[in-house]
Design a protein around this motif. Structure first.
Motif, PDB file in Angstrom:
ATOM      1  N   UNK A  40       0.812  -1.216   0.000  1.00 25.59           N
ATOM      2  CA  UNK A  40       0.000   0.000   0.000  1.00 25.59           C
ATOM      3  C   UNK A  40       0.848   1.269   0.000  1.00 25.59           C
ATOM      4  N   UNK A  41       2.173   1.103   0.064  1.00 21.48           N
ATOM      5  CA  UNK A  41       3.017   2.278  -0.010  1.00 21.48           C
ATOM      6  C   UNK A  41       3.019   2.796  -1.434  1.00 21.48           C
ATOM      7  N   UNK A  42       3.141   4.096  -1.555  1.00 22.82           N
ATOM      8  CA  UNK A  42       3.068   4.710  -2.877  1.00 22.82           C
ATOM      9  C   UNK A  42       4.294   4.333  -3.685  1.00 22.82           C
ATOM     10  N   UNK A  43       4.076   4.021  -4.958  1.00 23.03           N
ATOM     11  CA  UNK A  43       5.167   3.676  -5.848  1.00 23.03           C
ATOM     12  C   UNK A  43       5.593   4.898  -6.637  1.00 23.03           C
ATOM     13  N   UNK A 125       9.048  16.879  -7.311  1.00 26.78           N
ATOM     14  CA  UNK A 125       8.702  16.502  -8.673  1.00 26.78           C
ATOM     15  C   UNK A 125       8.045  15.126  -8.738  1.00 26.78           C
ATOM     16  N   UNK A 126       8.261  14.341  -7.719  1.00 25.88           N
ATOM     17  CA  UNK A 126       7.669  13.000  -7.677  1.00 25.88           C
ATOM     18  C   UNK A 126       6.143  13.046  -7.730  1.00 25.88           C
ATOM     19  N   UNK A 127       5.538  14.089  -7.148  1.00 27.10           N
ATOM     20  CA  UNK A 127       4.080  14.164  -7.050  1.00 27.10           C
ATOM     21  C   UNK A 127       3.463  15.313  -7.843  1.00 27.10           C
ATOM     22  N   UNK A 128       4.250  16.018  -8.631  1.00 32.61           N
ATOM     23  CA  UNK A 128       3.715  17.175  -9.361  1.00 32.61           C
ATOM     24  C   UNK A 128       2.514  16.801 -10.228  1.00 32.61           C
ATOM     25  N   UNK A 129       2.621  15.690 -10.920  1.00 35.41           N
ATOM     26  CA  UNK A 129       1.550  15.289 -11.839  1.00 35.41           C
ATOM     27  C   UNK A 129       0.447  14.489 -11.152  1.00 35.41           C
ATOM     28  N   UNK A 130       0.620  14.222  -9.854  1.00 36.84           N
ATOM     29  CA  UNK A 130      -0.357  13.407  -9.132  1.00 36.84           C
ATOM     30  C   UNK A 130      -1.370  14.258  -8.366  1.00 36.84           C
ATOM     31  N   UNK A 147      -3.569  11.652  -6.097  1.00 36.55           N
ATOM     32  CA  UNK A 147      -4.099  10.363  -6.535  1.00 36.55           C
ATOM     33  C   UNK A 147      -2.959   9.543  -7.139  1.00 36.55           C
ATOM     34  N   UNK A 148      -2.682   8.394  -6.538  1.00 37.56           N
ATOM     35  CA  UNK A 148      -1.657   7.483  -7.035  1.00 37.56           C
ATOM     36  C   UNK A 148      -2.332   6.246  -7.614  1.00 37.56           C
ATOM     37  N   UNK A 184     -13.340  13.551   4.200  1.00 32.79           N
ATOM     38  CA  UNK A 184     -12.394  12.675   3.510  1.00 32.79           C
ATOM     39  C   UNK A 184     -12.915  11.240   3.565  1.00 32.79           C
ATOM     40  N   UNK A 185     -13.019  10.563   2.433  1.00 30.51           N
ATOM     41  CA  UNK A 185     -13.497   9.170   2.435  1.00 30.51           C
ATOM     42  C   UNK A 185     -12.667   8.294   3.367  1.00 30.51           C
ATOM     43  N   UNK A 186     -13.311   7.404   4.055  1.00 32.85           N
ATOM     44  CA  UNK A 186     -12.657   6.605   5.083  1.00 32.85           C
ATOM     45  C   UNK A 186     -11.582   5.693   4.511  1.00 32.85           C
ATOM     46  N   UNK A 187     -11.676   5.329   3.242  1.00 29.37           N
ATOM     47  CA  UNK A 187     -10.681   4.452   2.639  1.00 29.37           C
ATOM     48  C   UNK A 187      -9.467   5.202   2.115  1.00 29.37           C
ATOM     49  N   UNK A 188      -9.495   6.533   2.151  1.00 30.82           N
ATOM     50  CA  UNK A 188      -8.359   7.322   1.696  1.00 30.82           C
ATOM     51  C   UNK A 188      -7.421   7.614   2.860  1.00 30.82           C
ATOM     52  N   UNK A 189      -6.178   7.934   2.523  1.00 27.85           N
ATOM     53  CA  UNK A 189      -5.223   8.348   3.546  1.00 27.85           C
ATOM     54  C   UNK A 189      -5.449   9.818   3.885  1.00 27.85           C
TER      55      UNK A 189
END
Length: 200
Positions: A40-43, A125-130, A147-148, A184-189
């Motif tokens: 579940x860790x972000x790739x 830069x890792x998350x700019x497009x996310x 959103x990943x 925030x939806x309960x299934x989201x971080x």
């Protein structure tokens, strides 16, 4: 404010450079320990499993400091940093590293006219497009939604009223934070980082 049931929290950034870990507990408090489900860790873009390094910083004022702050975040390998007391007015996105441009840290911020508060969130830069959504609620509270492939992450930058402010202002802030986080939806971080001006 009541605790959020099954809230997700970043437990820490450890001194060994391993970064923060995602964890869940039943009362909504930070839990010590590592995430049991590593999948579940972000790739990252190379599909290599990586943790997310999160920080928060009360900057005092951001004027004249964006590149200095970006350099510090890069040196510490921070992915997401929430900023408080930026004292910047407006609601914009800003490239913090001139030489890197769109390949460097990006800041999203919000502040009312002539504000002495102001909040922001800097991302690598890792998350700019996310980043799929930027929600600016107040010059003490904003949120970005990332959103990943595997998870949606809601990151709040919060700056609570300090000592000397009225009880009405403090109550309004905590009610707003409670209301926004409950959406925030309960299934989201859910990540809440900031200067909460707490006293023990």
């Amino acid at each position: 404010m009541q605790s959020r049931k099954k809230a997700r929290a970043y437990t820490r950034i450890d001194a060994t450079g391993q970064g923060p870990v995602l964890s869940t507990n039943q009362q909504g408090f930070q839990a010590q320990g590592r995430c049991r489900d590593a999948s579940k860790r972000v790739q990252n873009n190379n599909t290599v499993c990586r943790k997310i390094r999160v920080a928060t910083l009360n900057i005092g004022t951001l004027t004249g400091k964006p590149e200095e702050v970006a350099e510090m975040l890069r040196r510490r390998r921070i992915d997401i940093c929430t900023l408080q007391e930026t004292r910047w007015s407006g609601e914009k996105a800003y490239d913090m590293e001139r030489e890197r441009g769109s390949n460097g840290y990006k800041l999203m911020y919000f502040g009312s006219t002539r504000t002495r508060n102001g909040v922001g969130i800097a991302i690598s830069e890792r998350f700019r497009d996310a980043v799929k959504e930027v929600s600016r609620y107040d010059d003490r509270l904003m949120k970005i939604t990332i959103v990943t492939e595997e998870r949606t992450i809601h990151v709040f930058s919060a700056y609570a009223p300090q000592a000397g402010r009225s009880d009405a202002e403090k109550d309004a802030f905590w009610k707003m934070l409670d209301s926004r986080t409950r959406n925030v939806p309960v299934d989201d971080y859910l990540v809440i980082a900031g200067d909460l001006n707490g006293h023990v």
